[in-house]
Design an enzyme around this catalytic site. Structure first.
Site, PDB file in Angstrom:
ATOM      1  N   GLN A 177       0.801  -1.228   0.125  1.00 58.13           N
ATOM      2  CA  GLN A 177       0.029   0.023  -0.027  1.00 58.13           C
ATOM      3  C   GLN A 177       0.867   1.283   0.104  1.00 58.13           C
ATOM      4  OE1 GLN A 177      -3.287   0.139  -0.265  1.00 58.13           O
ATOM      5  NE2 GLN A 177      -3.287   2.031  -0.575  1.00 58.13           N
ATOM      6  N   HIS A 206       1.933   2.958  -3.157  1.00 59.39           N
ATOM      7  CA  HIS A 206       1.148   3.808  -4.140  1.00 59.39           C
ATOM      8  C   HIS A 206       1.421   5.173  -4.319  1.00 59.39           C
ATOM      9  CE1 HIS A 206      -1.554   0.871  -5.847  1.00 59.39           C
ATOM     10  NE2 HIS A 206      -1.972   0.382  -4.715  1.00 59.39           N
ATOM     11  N   HIS A 228     -52.776  16.034 -13.616  1.00 58.95           N
ATOM     12  CA  HIS A 228     -52.227  14.711 -13.507  1.00 58.95           C
ATOM     13  C   HIS A 228     -53.431  13.837 -13.401  1.00 58.95           C
ATOM     14  CE1 HIS A 228     -48.416  16.252 -13.029  1.00 58.95           C
ATOM     15  NE2 HIS A 228     -47.961  15.221 -12.608  1.00 58.95           N
ATOM     16  N   ASP A 270      -5.652  -6.028  -6.932  1.00 59.14           N
ATOM     17  CA  ASP A 270      -5.268  -5.141  -7.850  1.00 59.14           C
ATOM     18  C   ASP A 270      -5.164  -5.371  -9.285  1.00 59.14           C
ATOM     19  OD1 ASP A 270      -5.133  -3.381  -5.558  1.00 59.14           O
ATOM     20  OD2 ASP A 270      -2.977  -3.684  -5.128  1.00 59.14           O
ATOM     21  N   GLU A 316     -11.151   1.520   1.703  1.00 58.16           N
ATOM     22  CA  GLU A 316     -11.172   1.119   0.226  1.00 58.16           C
ATOM     23  C   GLU A 316     -10.799  -0.584  -0.097  1.00 58.16           C
ATOM     24  OE1 GLU A 316      -7.590   2.747  -1.830  1.00 58.16           O
ATOM     25  OE2 GLU A 316      -8.769   2.298  -3.834  1.00 58.16           O
ATOM     26  N   HIS A 317      -9.852  -0.844   0.701  1.00 61.09           N
ATOM     27  CA  HIS A 317      -9.379  -2.295   0.786  1.00 61.09           C
ATOM     28  C   HIS A 317      -9.582  -2.744   2.083  1.00 61.09           C
ATOM     29  CE1 HIS A 317      -6.877  -0.612  -2.712  1.00 61.09           C
ATOM     30  NE2 HIS A 317      -7.679  -1.691  -3.311  1.00 61.09           N
TER      31      HIS A 317
END
Lengths: 435, 435
Positions: free
Chosen positions: A258, A261, A418, A359, A325-326
């Site tokens: 991680q 990144h 209507h 990934d 996220e993960h």
């Protein structure tokens, strides 16, 4: 790395906070707005000038020609080609299974309602350039777009200074079934896809990661043109949940993966075991020493957190509030804990399920909601490339069933016309019955 | 009304344009940003002061108490109650059928990927006040939220000058299963739900219509806090497709029903029959004379269009490019044409299927994409209240299957630590095999 041993509950919200790097937002917004104005006025010419200015690239055409794409296949190794094809096949298998059957219900006699998944005609995929060619992102976006049935799948990616697009990117685009490739990047690429130019078709939805100019351009396209977006952006993050059975070696490897990144990506360990926490700290130091990009990874690790909580129940509560996220669940009862997840992008169940698998190649999508957006947003999936259209068909019997309800409600809302639209049909049926 | 007989293709894009009323956007944005700042700083106190200023309402508590909700049931007619209940049942039947089964695929041996629909924990529904109590909107938002399984369904709606919320709104909220009702409106209500206050819980996604301050507030919530939104807003619209078999009386009634929504709503007739077009013009004049709200409806009709095209193929092409919110197909072969729809919010198939049916009670949702957004957005549906979370589980066999692919791709992207996270697991398996 921050280490927190049994922090009080009052401290949890602070420990869930993402320390996103504050950026010069106003300046970015001003530059991007100018890019949009120029692309709107000058079209391709503006895009080409920005390309020349930012990358030095001068190409005859923004569009990447068929022969450039075919040549690319000869420029990458057989091993990489095979890997790209295998990953694409897994992504296709999982996203293909997400196709929805038509939903159809007769809600009252003579009233049939249905819902269908219909592809978005034209979508735009943005793929960043730079040193790391993110061809995996093309598979994650292009393969589902093709399976959804989008007619035009437009991809934008910057060329290098010689005007070339990285061959692995072109090869992945070919495998994914991208229909139109443009060598352009940055805010000008997003503007061209959102507005349309002489050579670039206007797209209805834009997907993909990018730097702050690209992200601001996506926001502006949404705001100015109603262009749909995949999701809001933020730095990548992983949360690892571990019990005393977990291997510190695996946790450390996931943390470092991680950290790679970027300096603002975040890793969090939640565990009920002090031993595992301590062992992980040691393992991270050990593994880090043999990796490239150490300096950047150390920056990322600075705002990573290792947290010991009192029980796995507390761990799950913290995890759902953080909405990672993960989420890697590295525990003996991983499958049971996975059932308790209420907010996360993608979940990796058990010690063998590393984030790297998803990934690249397990089949799940890696374009996922960061920054707590998993509370309300999904990762990219087949639906991201579709609309759901609803249909209703009333028979004369359906008019009779529904008219009283509709007319009472419409009148109570003060919407007389209507009510009339239903009434004229009811009257017509009465007349035809009298004939 | 504009009448266009066999317009050249070059004119089509102009005829598809929405003439949205330009608003003083900057001033709106400034006011709304100030409201957000005040609600962020002063919480409930700020909300109450805005309520007092804009509606004159002074309530002891923003939250609507149980006894106020129960009292409401006694203040509306049995007929209206029954209609609300019937509509809710139809909406529940259709949205309940949209529940997704878990998707599960073994992409390669030992790698199982799955996807589940998981409810958003806390959602916010905005319901405008004013003269027409839009209780139908509460059913359209509250019923799917309950079926999705959202834990807290928060509703905000302004009180009148006496501090009361319209009883039909409270009754519909009770039937829909709304869990928290707040008597507050405007930008302050959106700010309170997006930010959270002492008494109002922070929500992750906001749904519902409103005036320009409410819409700007939703945009700002999305921009500042990443609060998810149902969809971008715009004036309501209907497109009617008719062939020579269509009743001009029905088409006219559908046009007038749309015109009733407001001066900027738009109706478009596409037909291959000059006779039907002419008859519709006459019918609109005739029916209009007996309706209330005539002046406002005439304003709306001014920018409505009746267009004759050369064939039904041209009609469908035009319709898909326009991407209408509501599409009524009033032709002999309506079902076949419905299969050709690529972009629309909701489709009404055949002469008996008036828009009013879907507006209230057929079971489909009436919160739909306007302004051409149906090219990329869906109307509100069960998914709108859910996230789709993905999961993957690798066995040791899965590690063996996937490792080569992941490691080759990670290295080619320059992400060494991603490769290592897979490699340490492969190594561990090798070691344990040697033991």
């Amino acid at each position: 790395m921050e280490i927190h041993i049994l922090p009080e509950r009052g401290l949890w919200p602070g420990l869930s906070r993402r320390d996103a790097v504050a950026e010069a937002h106003e300046e970015t917004a001003r530059i991007v707005a100018e890019v949009f104005d120029n692309v709107a006025t000058y079209g391709d010419k503006a895009v080409r000038e920005y390309e020349k200015k930012f990358t030095g690239a001068v190409r005859e055409s923004l569009r990447v020609a068929e022969d450039e794409i075919y040549e690319a296949a000869g420029m990458i190794t057989a091993e990489l080609k095979e890997s790209i094809e295998k990953a694409a096949a897994n992504i296709a298998a999982f996203h293909g299974a997400q196709k929805m059957h038509r939903v159809e219900v007769e809600t009252v006699p003579g009233v049939v309602c249905s819902q269908r998944q219909v592809p978005i005609d034209t979508v735009g995929l943005y793929v960043p350039g730079g040193n790391s060619p993110l061809f995996s992102t093309i598979l994650m976006l292009g393969v589902p777009a093709r399976i959804a049935g989008c007619r035009r799948v437009v991809m934008a990616t910057p060329a290098d200074a010689t005007g070339k697009v990285h061959p692995a990117i072109l090869y992945a685009a070919q495998i994914a079934g991208v229909t139109d490739i443009y060598a352009m990047g940055g805010a000008q690429a997003i503007a061209a896809m959102a507005l349309g130019t002489e050579s670039v078709p206007r797209v209805y939805k834009i997907f993909g990661p990018g730097n702050r100019f690209v992200m601001e351009a996506k926001q502006l396209a949404c705001y100015r043109r109603g262009t749909a977006l995949d999701m809001p952006a933020g730095p990548s993050e992983v949360m690892v949940i571990a019990d005393k059975t977990a291997s510190a070696e695996f946790i450390a490897a996931d943390f470092l993966s991680q950290a790679e990144h970027g300096p603002d990506s975040q890793s969090i360990l939640l565990t009920d075991s002090r031993e595992v926490l301590d062992a992980t700290v040691n393992e991270i130091e050990r593994q880090l020493s043999s990796l490239p990009r150490r300096e950047m990874m150390q920056k990322s690790l600075e705002h990573s957190r290792l947290i010991q909580l009192g029980s796995m129940a507390e761990v799950m509560e913290f995890a759902n509030a953080y909405a990672p996220e993960h989420l890697i669940i590295n525990t003996a009862d991983a499958e049971a804990l996975a059932g308790e997840v209420r907010s996360a992008g993608s979940v990796f169940i058990g010690q063998w399920s590393t984030e790297s698998a998803g990934d690249y190649a397990s089949g799940t999508n890696h374009t996922l909601p960061t920054s707590g957006y998993a509370t309300a947003y999904s990762g990219v999936n087949l639906d991201s490339f579709c609309k759901k259209i609803t249909y209703q068909r009333l028979t004369p019997e359906g008019v009779e069933s529904l008219a009283p309800t509709v007319m009472v409600m419409a009148k109570a809302e003060g919407l007389e016309a209507h009510s009339r639209a239903m009434e004229v049909r009811k009257e017509a049926l009465k007349k035809s019955a009298l004939c």
